[in-house]
Every structure is written in C-alpha cells, then in structure tokens.
Design an enzyme around this catalytic site. Structure first.
Site, PDB file in Angstrom:
ATOM      1  N   ASP A 138      -5.622   7.994   9.115  1.00 36.91           N
ATOM      2  CA  ASP A 138      -5.869   7.401  10.423  1.00 36.91           C
ATOM      3  C   ASP A 138      -5.853   8.441  11.532  1.00 36.91           C
ATOM      4  OD1 ASP A 138      -6.119   4.763   9.601  1.00 36.91           O
ATOM      5  OD2 ASP A 138      -3.960   4.436   9.609  1.00 36.91           O
TER       6      ASP A 138
ATOM      7  N   MET B  76       6.115   6.554  17.794  1.00 34.43           N
ATOM      8  CA  MET B  76       5.757   7.551  16.790  1.00 34.43           C
ATOM      9  C   MET B  76       4.403   8.209  17.019  1.00 34.43           C
ATOM     10  SD  MET B  76       6.016   7.163  12.646  1.00 34.43           S
ATOM     11  CE  MET B  76       7.758   6.785  12.785  1.00 34.43           C
TER      12      MET B  76
ATOM     13  N   LYS C 292       0.826  -1.216   0.000  1.00 31.38           N
ATOM     14  CA  LYS C 292       0.000   0.000   0.000  1.00 31.38           C
ATOM     15  C   LYS C 292       0.856   1.261   0.000  1.00 31.38           C
ATOM     16  CE  LYS C 292      -2.860   2.764   3.037  1.00 31.38           C
ATOM     17  NZ  LYS C 292      -2.398   3.476   4.201  1.00 31.38           N
ATOM     18  N   ASN C 293       1.830   1.331   0.909  1.00 30.32           N
ATOM     19  CA  ASN C 293       2.613   2.556   1.051  1.00 30.32           C
ATOM     20  C   ASN C 293       3.452   2.840  -0.189  1.00 30.32           C
ATOM     21  OD1 ASN C 293       1.548   2.894   3.604  1.00 30.32           O
ATOM     22  ND2 ASN C 293       3.301   2.007   4.661  1.00 30.32           N
TER      23      ASN C 293
ATOM     24  N   ASP D  51       3.855   0.120  11.921  1.00 27.98           N
ATOM     25  CA  ASP D  51       2.580  -0.421  11.445  1.00 27.98           C
ATOM     26  C   ASP D  51       2.305  -1.831  11.948  1.00 27.98           C
ATOM     27  OD1 ASP D  51       1.883   1.865  10.116  1.00 27.98           O
ATOM     28  OD2 ASP D  51       2.580   1.196   8.161  1.00 27.98           O
TER      29      ASP D  51
ATOM     30  N   ARG E  64      -4.625  10.737   3.512  1.00 30.82           N
ATOM     31  CA  ARG E  64      -3.368  11.355   3.915  1.00 30.82           C
ATOM     32  C   ARG E  64      -2.321  11.271   2.808  1.00 30.82           C
ATOM     33  NH1 ARG E  64      -1.009  13.499   8.083  1.00 30.82           N
ATOM     34  NH2 ARG E  64       1.246  13.378   8.281  1.00 30.82           N
TER      35      ARG E  64
END
Length: 434
Positions: free
Chosen positions: A121, A341, A22-23, A319, A97
């Site tokens: 998110d 984070m 996805k990223n 993640d 985002r």
C-alpha cells in the site's frame, strides 16, 4: 484495470462468514520455509496478496498442493536460493510488502537472503529498520544497494541475543521470531508485537518444535532449536473483515450476522464501533449488528469530543480506522480520528467530502468528522481505491450513497478481500464488476 459499479441505498440482510486472516496467512506461509517437513495450513484466504506469496514460494522450489478450498500443503525440502537473484522474483517481491518475511526463515535455515525494497500500500513511510536491526542483533550482516533498491542479508550462524525493538512492528516481530527459533542459544524480544497474528505464528512454530514462551505478551523468549518439523495449522478469521462488516451494516442501516467471528481474538474492535453508537450483540461465536437507523457518538465524561486512535495491540488496529471514519459520517455527533502510524492513510477523505460528508482534515494524521445523523444521504460519485483499507471504506460509503458510484483500481480491494462483490451481493448489495 477493473472497477465496481455500486448502486447505493439498498438495505442488506443475512449472514456472512469472514475469510481467513490475511496478515496471519502471510506470516505462517513464510514460516513453512523453516522446515523440510510437510506443513498443512487451513482457512487460507483466496486473495491476491496471498496468491502472490504462494507463487514466490513455488518459484523458490516449495511444493504447494491444494488439498481443498482454503487448505494447502507446503513442502520446502528443495529450496532453490538462486531464485532470489532472478528477474521474476524481483518483480514478484517488489509488488508485495509481505514478501519481506521470507528473510527470517531463509536466513535461519540457509544463512542468506536477498530481497528488493518491498511494495504494498502507498499509505506513507513504512520503514523496515526494525526487521534488519533485529536480525543484526542475531548476528546477521546486511547491505542495501540504494541504486537498485536491493537488500542482501548474510548470517552463517545466528546466535540468540537480547533486543528491545524500537517499535512494536508486527511483521518485524514475525521476521525476527522466525529467525530466532533456529538461532543458537536464547533470544529475548522486548517490545514485541503481540497481535493475534503473532500469537498464531508462535502457536504454529511451537507445534513445529520451537520453544517460545511469553506468547500474547510484549516479551517473547525463544530457546533456539536445531531443526523444526512439519505441522498442521488453522488460520483465524480475519478481524479486519469482521470490523468492515460491522461498519457496512451500520452505514446501510442493515441487520447482518457475522458468523464464526472468533470473538476472543477481536480485542476492542466491537467496543470501538459501540462508541459510535452501533448496536453490536454477541450470540455464541457470532456477532449480530442490529438494524440502526440513527446512532450517536459517545462523548467523554466532561462532554468533550471523542477521539478514536490506533495503538499497538491490545489497542485498536490501524487497519480499521478508515472504516470507523466512514461510519462516523452518518452518526449524530462528532469524533476525532487519529491515525498515528501512517501519514497518508487519511488522504482518501477528499472522496468522502465530494460525496457530501462533513470532514475536516486537520493534518496528515488527524481528521474531525461531523456526523450528518442521516439528515443528508451521501451522494454517488466516481472514485479510485488508493489502498486496501481505504478501498473497502469507499465501497461501504458507496453502498450507503444515493445513486450509482464507480470505484476504480479495485485490484487494491482484491488484495485483502476475497470475492467481496459476490459475497455482499448474497446479502442484497447491488455491485457489478466491470
């Protein structure tokens, strides 16, 4: 709003192939704006976040042709910058985002970009200073309309510069990188993110004619070029899905083969699960998670409690901390999960506590898990998915629990996992979408 009904306590068996990352997909799709040539991208995950980004590009005038499942051809020869001022774009960009990564390419090629405060998110403060500070170093000027939450960025001509990023932001590095490839002169990015997503983006940009060196390190050097051409690019398997499947197999005491896992790009993910006692074996380019009824968390040499924390690559990706936390609930021993984070990402543990897990939330960033060693099975309950990663963690917990659980707001899970209910049902899971 859709929900999952999950009947827990069923063992799974079989093979599953991870989707495209996805990223990485969000980055390389944005990079298609850098050229007027055709760019073909394969292994695109069919998830809602990626589909939203593709719709944004279509609105900008990018021609997107679906050549086959998971493969699209993009052509950005006729981009309509005025679309950025439309209400439709405002609604689309505010819900995604990843949309912030169109700024770098648009700025580099057209000298301007406008974007609302990005969404995504709700996992705590997620500032975008790194993006804009880096672009300012390249000569961009930006304004922020605090009342309407809009960013406007202008740069008639970007010029290369040296910069030391205040944090190794993955999306920030990607945005600056995409702007720098068409900037005049040399750009040096120190403390750059070096995740596989960034390495893949660099590989794609270099195949388009960019001149990027230092790929895979935290020091990137870019020699600006006048134009970029088209290319073909294949997206890596999603390492977050790979980790999620390892956790799923562990919690349900199942044996699962994860096919084509691209082991060379997983970093310490398999070893992080092994530290919890999970039996993960490598077979060629596949990972096999062996059926393990009981697993024990390692301790440090002096016997103190193990800490698992996120860190910039090659450290552990944040993640997967939600999944590792869930897996620890049925282990023997204790572990401290330290999410550095995001200050809201561990708040989903109250749902696990309701299910019978023994977890102490020390503060917004740290949780201590006292493993049950399968002496007490988690209880089914009704819960809501707060974000993508907590959502998959709650789904894993529900699949190991006794009884039928309900998970609401599964649109959050769909943002990152393609047809997860259907794919897991093929392994023997009992999941219904309602």
């Amino acid at each position: 709003m859709a929900s999952f009904l999950v009947e827990g306590g069923n063992k799974l068996n079989g093979s599953i192939t991870p989707q495209g990352a996805k990223n990485e997909a969000l980055q390389v799709i944005c990079a298609t704006l850098l050229t007027s040539g055709d760019v073909t991208i394969g292994n695109i995950p069919e998830i809602s976040d990626v589909q939203k980004l593709i719709e944004i590009l279509r609105g900008l005038g990018v021609q997107v042709i679906n050549e086959r499942k998971g493969t699209c051809r993009f052509n950005a020869s006729s981009v309509d910058i005025d679309y950025l001022k439309s209400p439709g774009f405002a609604e689309q960009a505010a819900s995604l985002r990843g949309s912030i990564m169109i700024i770098g390419p648009l700025l580099a090629r057209f000298g301007k970009a406008v974007i609302p405060q990005p969404g995504g998110d709700k996992i705590g403060r997620r500032r975008v200073d790194t993006h804009f500070t880096g672009l300012q170093k390249l000569g961009a000027k930006f304004e922020f309309d605090a009342e309407n939450q809009w960013f406007t960025v202008l740069a008639p001509q970007l010029k290369g510069a040296y910069m030391l990023l205040d944090e190794a932001s993955v999306t920030g590095t990607a945005n600056i990188l995409m702007a720098a490839v068409l900037a005049e002169g040399k750009t040096t990015i120190f403390n750059a993110a070096c995740e596989p997503y960034i390495q893949q983006l660099c590989k794609m940009l270099n195949s388009m004619g960019a001149k990027i060196s230092g790929v895979g390190s935290n020091l990137l050097t870019i020699e600006g070029v006048a134009t970029l051409s088209g290319c073909s690019h294949e997206i890596l398997p999603d390492m977050i899905e790979v980790g999620s499947f390892i956790g799923l197999a562990a919690m349900t005491a199942s044996e699962i083969t994860i096919q084509n896992a691209s082991l060379g790009h997983l970093g310490i993910i398999p070893d992080s699960f092994r530290r919890l006692g999970i039996n993960v074996e490598q077979q060629g380019n596949n990972l096999v998670v062996k059926e393990t009824e009981n697993y024990e968390i390692e301790t440090y040499i002096d016997g103190s409690i193990m800490t698992i924390a996120d860190a910039p690559w090659p450290g552990l990706t944040p993640d997967l901390l939600s999944v590792l936390l869930v897996v620890a609930t049925q282990a023997k021993g204790s572990v401290l999960i330290h999410q550095k984070m995001f200050e809201s990402r561990l708040f989903f543990v109250d749902k696990l506590i309701d299910m019978g897990a023994q977890i102490i939330l020390c503060d917004p960033h740290r949780a201590t898990v006292i493993g049950l060693n399968r002496q007490h099975q988690l209880r089914a309950t009704k819960m809501t998915s707060p974000d993508i990663r907590a959502g998959i963690a709650l789904l894993i917990a529900a699949m190991s629990a006794k009884g039928v659980s309900t998970i609401d707001n599964i649109e959050q899970i769909d943002r990152g996992y393609d047809s997860i209910d259907k794919r897991l049902s093929k392994l023997g899971a009992h999941i219904s979408r309602i």
